[in-house]
Design an enzyme around this catalytic site. Structure first.
Site, PDB file in Angstrom:
ATOM      1  N   TYR A 149       0.852  -1.196   0.000  1.00  0.00           N
ATOM      2  CA  TYR A 149       0.000   0.000   0.000  1.00  0.00           C
ATOM      3  C   TYR A 149       0.881   1.237   0.000  1.00  0.00           C
ATOM      4  CZ  TYR A 149      -3.404   3.516   1.564  1.00  0.00           C
ATOM      5  OH  TYR A 149      -4.205   4.636   1.662  1.00  0.00           O
ATOM      6  N   ASP A 244       9.363   2.942  -0.337  1.00  0.00           N
ATOM      7  CA  ASP A 244       8.328   3.576   0.458  1.00  0.00           C
ATOM      8  C   ASP A 244       8.572   3.180   1.911  1.00  0.00           C
ATOM      9  OD1 ASP A 244       6.138   4.420   1.810  1.00  0.00           O
ATOM     10  OD2 ASP A 244       4.652   3.545   0.448  1.00  0.00           O
ATOM     11  N   LYS A 272       4.586   9.028   8.843  1.00  0.00           N
ATOM     12  CA  LYS A 272       4.335   8.443  10.158  1.00  0.00           C
ATOM     13  C   LYS A 272       5.324   8.904  11.239  1.00  0.00           C
ATOM     14  CE  LYS A 272       1.309   5.000   8.309  1.00  0.00           C
ATOM     15  NZ  LYS A 272       1.322   4.232   7.086  1.00  0.00           N
TER      16      LYS A 272
HETATM   17  C1  LIG Z   1       0.599   4.679   5.769  1.00  0.00           C
HETATM   18  C2  LIG Z   1       1.303   4.420   4.515  1.00  0.00           C
HETATM   19  C3  LIG Z   1       1.157   5.251   3.392  1.00  0.00           C
HETATM   20  C4  LIG Z   1       0.138   6.340   3.323  1.00  0.00           C
HETATM   21  O1  LIG Z   1       0.362   7.352   4.229  1.00  0.00           O
HETATM   22  P1  LIG Z   1      -0.840   8.357   4.590  1.00  0.00           P
HETATM   23  O2  LIG Z   1      -0.196   9.353   5.499  1.00  0.00           O
HETATM   24  O3  LIG Z   1      -1.897   7.528   5.236  1.00  0.00           O
HETATM   25  O4  LIG Z   1      -1.296   8.955   3.305  1.00  0.00           O
HETATM   26  C5  LIG Z   1       1.964   5.027   2.301  1.00  0.00           C
HETATM   27  N1  LIG Z   1       2.850   4.019   2.293  1.00  0.00           N
HETATM   28  C6  LIG Z   1       2.992   3.191   3.331  1.00  0.00           C
HETATM   29  C7  LIG Z   1       4.009   2.093   3.267  1.00  0.00           C
HETATM   30  C8  LIG Z   1       2.221   3.347   4.466  1.00  0.00           C
HETATM   31  O5  LIG Z   1       2.343   2.481   5.483  1.00  0.00           O
END
Ligand SMILES: *Cc1c(COP(=O)(O)O)cnc(C)c1O
Length: 434
Positions: A149, A244, A272
């Site tokens: 994701y 990511d 995060k």
């Molecule tokens: C949480 C997450 C996202 C999206 O981040 P948001 O701040 O919710 O838009 C993208 N990539 C990874 C790996 C994530 O865990």
């Protein structure tokens, strides 16, 4: 023995009210808890390793706001930094020194990043990283992995097409076929499948986007050689590798997973933890790549609230706490202990459970075999997870409301938390396994 929570009257009422004015009563779908047949519990406050609902029930938190709460909730040092900054104004829409300070911490921790740009969400970070990847290569296609994701931008909400095709199809209403077709999909940990995509589309592939540890289909570590193999494919085809690390950055190790395993992506996405609970994310790379971004280069990307002082202050205070010697070692020790706690509780109930951890991130999966990719994740017993989730909630443990999510602990989770979680897990298994 932990007492069983029976009263969530106020949460039930709050959910009814919320549904009148918020879509489905929530602002992010997973919170509706529909995957586990529950209904949302409304929170009032959080402190250290605990969250408290509006009925006054206390839970040991294993979600940590989906990762940011790495030093525990409402850490006094973080709260004080945010309060002091707030008193000087919430947002300027102009430069402030705190932006440079947080960027310096990140750049000094991650060798692959010389320069970065702050944005407000992981979604923006990955969307911008993909744009940069296309701007740099002049190519259009992106490889992503099934079950990974990367936020909700159009080109990344893509599912696998039918067996005969290699390009993706829309995974959400409103995503056009034309956009979905620019995304190519491979199973996580399947290097030959990626090789095949490069054989077919190599000269059109701008880059590969990957979560170095997959944390959005449970918890799946990269197989030996997988990330190196992606690096080599990108080098061979002049494509770019995007990590990511929105979830894994400063969560699995100081800097992120790439630092731990000495990997070398071209572009990195963060989020995060770097905001410590505020909406902060970033994308960064070596200088010549980032100089393609406006105002220095032709790639446009902007943000009214990007780099706002509150987010920067919260991020700086949080990362400074994470930087203490031994911080990640002790997180890792707690995380692996917690995995053992779950496995032993499951074991005594005759339930097969897989588990793994890295730094302050961990995962459990109801499966008798190891989980390597999305189809393995789908084959886990999600029905059992749903029952376990509800039983754990009633025993005062706050798990993510889906079997496709990772778990997160903080430096505030102590031995007493571990014992409470262990006792709750044993009682929960006893209640649900007949
Ligand atoms: C949480 C997450 C996202 C999206 O981040 P948001 O701040 O919710 O838009 C993208 N990539 C990874 C790996 C994530 O865990």
């Amino acid at each position: 023995m932990p007492k069983v929570i029976v009263n969530r009257t106020l949460s039930e009422a709050a959910f009814k009210l919320a549904q009148r004015v918020l879509v489905g009563g929530v602002n992010s779908p997973v919170r509706a808890a529909s995957a586990v047949g529950g209904q949302p519990v409304f929170l009032d406050r959080a402190q250290g390793p605990f969250v408290y609902d509006i009925d006054g029930n206390e839970y040991v938190d294993l979600v940590g706001s989906w990762g940011p709460a790495i030093v525990g909730h409402a850490h006094p040092v973080v709260v004080e930094a945010v309060q002091a900054t707030a008193s000087k104004g919430l947002s300027f829409g102009a430069c402030c020194p705190l932006e440079t300070e947080l960027a310096q911490i990140i750049v000094s921790a991650i060798p692959s990043i010389d320069v970065l740009r702050f944005v407000n969400s992981g979604t923006e970070a990955t969307m911008s990283a993909v744009r940069l990847c296309r701007a740099a290569t002049g190519r259009s296609k992106i490889v992503k992995f099934l079950g990974c994701y990367h936020g909700h931008s159009d080109g990344l909400l893509v599912a696998a097409g039918s067996g005969a095709t290699t390009f993706g199809i829309p995974d959400s209403a409103g995503v056009t076929r034309e956009i979905a077709e620019l995304t190519l999909l491979a199973p996580f940990n399947d290097l030959p499948a990626v090789q095949q995509l490069f054989d077919l589309h190599g000269s059109d592939i701008a880059g590969i986007l990957v979560e170095p540890i997959a944390g959005n289909m449970g918890y799946i570590e990269p197989a030996q050689g997988f990330l190196d193999g992606l690096r080599q494919l990108c080098d061979r085809h002049s494509s770019l590798l995007i990590f990511d690390e929105v979830m894994t950055g400063f969560r699995t190790a100081w800097g992120g997973y790439q630092v731990l395993v000495n990997a070398r992506p071209d572009i990195t996405c963060l989020g995060k933890v770097i905001g410590g609970g505020m909406p902060v994310a970033a994308y960064g790379a070596r200088r010549e790549l980032m100089e393609l971004v406006s105002p220095l280069g032709p790639m446009y990307q902007a943000g009214t609230l990007s780099g706002n002082p509150l987010g920067m202050a919260s991020g700086i205070a949080t990362l400074n706490l994470c930087k203490k010697p031994g911080f990640y070692d002790s997180l890792q020790a707690s995380a692996s202990q917690l995995v053992e706690v779950f496995i032993s509780a499951a074991d005594s109930a005759g339930v097969s459970l897989q588990g793994g951890s890295c730094g302050g991130m961990l995962g459990i999966a109801f499966s008798s075999t190891e989980v390597h990719d999305y189809s393995d994740a789908q084959a886990c017993d999600h029905q059992l997870f749903a029952s376990f989730y509800r039983a754990m909630l009633d025993h005062g443990v706050w798990l993510p409301p889906s079997g496709y999510e990772a778990l997160f602990i903080s430096s505030a989770h102590d031995q007493e938390c571990m014992e409470r979680i262990g006792a709750a897990a044993r009682e929960s298994f006893a209640a649900i396994v007949k």
